[in-house]
Design a protein around this motif. Sequence first.
Motif, PDB file in Angstrom:
ATOM      1  N   VAL A  38       0.699  -1.078   0.013  1.00  0.00           N
ATOM      2  CA  VAL A  38      -0.111  -0.025   0.017  1.00  0.00           C
ATOM      3  C   VAL A  38       0.803   1.106   0.053  1.00  0.00           C
ATOM      4  N   ILE A  39       1.825   1.390   0.885  1.00  0.00           N
ATOM      5  CA  ILE A  39       2.789   2.522   0.865  1.00  0.00           C
ATOM      6  C   ILE A  39       3.589   2.474  -0.159  1.00  0.00           C
ATOM      7  N   ASN A  40       3.927   1.530  -0.759  1.00  0.00           N
ATOM      8  CA  ASN A  40       4.774   1.671  -2.023  1.00  0.00           C
ATOM      9  C   ASN A  40       3.902   2.132  -3.284  1.00  0.00           C
ATOM     10  N   TYR A  86       4.104   5.644  -5.541  1.00  0.00           N
ATOM     11  CA  TYR A  86       4.468   5.430  -6.640  1.00  0.00           C
ATOM     12  C   TYR A  86       5.965   4.777  -7.004  1.00  0.00           C
ATOM     13  N   LEU A  87       6.069   3.844  -6.316  1.00  0.00           N
ATOM     14  CA  LEU A  87       7.531   3.096  -6.315  1.00  0.00           C
ATOM     15  C   LEU A  87       7.234   1.909  -7.244  1.00  0.00           C
ATOM     16  N   ASP A  88       8.236   1.545  -7.895  1.00  0.00           N
ATOM     17  CA  ASP A  88       8.309   0.290  -8.325  1.00  0.00           C
ATOM     18  C   ASP A  88       8.935  -0.628  -7.536  1.00  0.00           C
ATOM     19  N   PRO A  89       8.113  -1.586  -7.120  1.00  0.00           N
ATOM     20  CA  PRO A  89       8.473  -2.504  -5.982  1.00  0.00           C
ATOM     21  C   PRO A  89       9.536  -3.610  -6.544  1.00  0.00           C
ATOM     22  N   THR A  90      10.007  -3.706  -7.494  1.00  0.00           N
ATOM     23  CA  THR A  90      10.986  -4.463  -7.979  1.00  0.00           C
ATOM     24  C   THR A  90      12.363  -3.622  -7.856  1.00  0.00           C
ATOM     25  N   GLN A  91      12.305  -2.494  -7.787  1.00  0.00           N
ATOM     26  CA  GLN A  91      13.578  -1.605  -7.662  1.00  0.00           C
ATOM     27  C   GLN A  91      13.761  -0.969  -6.342  1.00  0.00           C
ATOM     28  N   GLU A  92      12.517  -0.681  -5.728  1.00  0.00           N
ATOM     29  CA  GLU A  92      12.807   0.178  -4.184  1.00  0.00           C
ATOM     30  C   GLU A  92      11.331   0.007  -3.408  1.00  0.00           C
ATOM     31  N   GLY A  93      11.907  -0.114  -2.252  1.00  0.00           N
ATOM     32  CA  GLY A  93      10.710  -0.563  -1.516  1.00  0.00           C
ATOM     33  C   GLY A  93      10.674   0.413  -0.063  1.00  0.00           C
ATOM     34  N   VAL A  94       9.596   0.588   0.676  1.00  0.00           N
ATOM     35  CA  VAL A  94       9.562   1.301   1.590  1.00  0.00           C
ATOM     36  C   VAL A  94      10.071   0.574   2.829  1.00  0.00           C
ATOM     37  N   ILE A  95      10.881   1.137   3.591  1.00  0.00           N
ATOM     38  CA  ILE A  95      11.580   0.412   4.814  1.00  0.00           C
ATOM     39  C   ILE A  95      10.839   0.822   6.126  1.00  0.00           C
ATOM     40  N   THR A  96      10.794   2.185   6.570  1.00  0.00           N
ATOM     41  CA  THR A  96      10.363   2.664   7.517  1.00  0.00           C
ATOM     42  C   THR A  96       9.334   3.827   7.203  1.00  0.00           C
ATOM     43  N   VAL A  97       8.402   3.972   8.303  1.00  0.00           N
ATOM     44  CA  VAL A  97       7.604   5.362   8.393  1.00  0.00           C
ATOM     45  C   VAL A  97       7.914   5.753   9.663  1.00  0.00           C
ATOM     46  N   ILE A  98       7.865   7.138   9.670  1.00  0.00           N
ATOM     47  CA  ILE A  98       8.347   7.793  11.031  1.00  0.00           C
ATOM     48  C   ILE A  98       7.586   9.303  11.064  1.00  0.00           C
ATOM     49  N   PRO A  99       6.261   9.248  12.041  1.00  0.00           N
ATOM     50  CA  PRO A  99       5.712  10.403  12.135  1.00  0.00           C
ATOM     51  C   PRO A  99       6.440  11.072  12.949  1.00  0.00           C
ATOM     52  N   LEU A 100       6.602  12.642  12.536  1.00  0.00           N
ATOM     53  CA  LEU A 100       7.333  13.628  13.302  1.00  0.00           C
ATOM     54  C   LEU A 100       6.383  14.410  14.297  1.00  0.00           C
ATOM     55  N   VAL A 101       6.398  14.202  15.386  1.00  0.00           N
ATOM     56  CA  VAL A 101       5.368  15.008  16.374  1.00  0.00           C
ATOM     57  C   VAL A 101       6.349  16.483  16.813  1.00  0.00           C
ATOM     58  N   ASP A 102       5.628  17.703  16.423  1.00  0.00           N
ATOM     59  CA  ASP A 102       6.548  18.664  16.764  1.00  0.00           C
ATOM     60  C   ASP A 102       6.176  19.159  18.488  1.00  0.00           C
ATOM     61  N   LEU A 103       7.204  19.070  19.040  1.00  0.00           N
ATOM     62  CA  LEU A 103       7.193  19.241  20.417  1.00  0.00           C
ATOM     63  C   LEU A 103       7.003  20.789  20.706  1.00  0.00           C
TER      64      LEU A 103
END
Length: 510
Positions: free
Chosen positions: A216-218, A222-239
Amino acid sequence: MPDLQASIAHYYHQRTKYDPNTIATKNKALDWTKQPIPFKDYKIGNILDLKPYLSKSLNTPSDLTSQTWRRLSRLFACSYGLTAKLATMGGTPVYLRAAPSAGGLYPAEVYLISRGTALLPAGLYSYQPLSHSLIHFWENEVWSELQTACFDHPALKSTDLALITTAIFYRSAWRYEDRAYRRIFLDTGHLLGNIELASSMNDYRPYLIGGFQDTVINDLLYLDPTQEGVITVIPLVDLQQIPDSLPQSFTALPSKIQTQYPEIPDGELLYYLHQATLITDSDLPSSPLGEDHTSLEDKYNFPFCLKVSTQTTPINWGENLSAIETTILKRRSTRAYTGAELTLDELKALLNFTYQPQDYIEQGLDRHPDYFDLSLLETFIAVSGVSGLEEGCYYYAPKAQELRQIRFKNFREELHFLCLGQELGRDAGAIIFHTADLNKAVAKYGDRVYRYLHMDAGHLGQRLNLAAIYLNLGVSGIGGFFDDQVNEVLGIPTDEAVIYITTLGRPRLA
């Protein structure tokens, strides 16, 4: 057929081991005509230049817009920005980045997703290190899809920004072939270490997510999953908007354990393992596959061994953590050591910063930075030259904050051999080995744990990198070693798979 009792993660690890009897046949000459380009270029999109906001002259409290841009600019620069441009014989310069990468191949890409803010309209952004800019390449709202793909992680409900790290597999596989999967995740771990610290410097709190619906995130990016894949998701909370950090939530989720797989040709094993570790909504267990037996005590307490306390005064990173920023930007992997000794106090300081984050709360660092599961990693240290400490191999007990000696010997020549003949292994004063019990790890998180182990080891390795550079020591990570021989020579239990090696020593000046 492969051993069907072993999961694909076990099979991959076994098959990609380096062995002194076969390594000569595995190392092929590089095809320089196919050398990958370490930058991803978007031809269409609105460019947001971050370079002007690196100027310290913008430090004006009344200019909130400029301050927000400056914080984001510094975060990207200290996470994955360019730090040097080196001339080459071929004329094409080599660019170094804030996060170290095996072979200087930089497989990671960094994206930003905005829910929609006054500064960053909703959509997808790509960070461009070469120009230190963001490219807004998709202008539609995608936040709801991101939340669904991350199983409604609570941090995504409390922020408007999230970083995504991906990997372009060929960048590392061009040189390291199937074993590149290990290095890709170690490199991502280095990047995560920088993101953690750069966020603290700029009043953000990153929430690490490794469990999500990959496909879903790939597709979202709009990634080509044979070439590139999502590794991490990192929400940024503004302190600055939410002063108190949110309650901790899951970072790691399990995938299936795959024990049925065909004969996999060389060159296809990396991609096969990655596909086998994907998570989908339909196959996600409601909880980790195995029971959590995390102990309140350290794993190994060898009888009658020498025990040395590592408690020490924390490193002082200066006002507003200024020394961390300086250190990140000047960090380089050391190419040679003198062989001179380190001091025990220096080793204690390195271990303290890496493993005792609670000692740095007053300086503004996170007491509980996100990892996937540090209970799965163990630390062993081969000491060849540390004044005040006997030579030998030690187990580091982070909870008790002590070194426990398991072998009494100078290992310089053996370490030279174990590190594939690299002089860094021979001349280092101390070498840190991160290991993991793969059986226990796979039982808990499925085959996807192979990602988590290497990213956590890389994250710890980056903290070691930065502490060493700050103390004017040399440091270099090593991802290539004779796997099985490490356990045999150092006396490390055979069920501990070696994940990463970090060498430490006195740098030899050019």
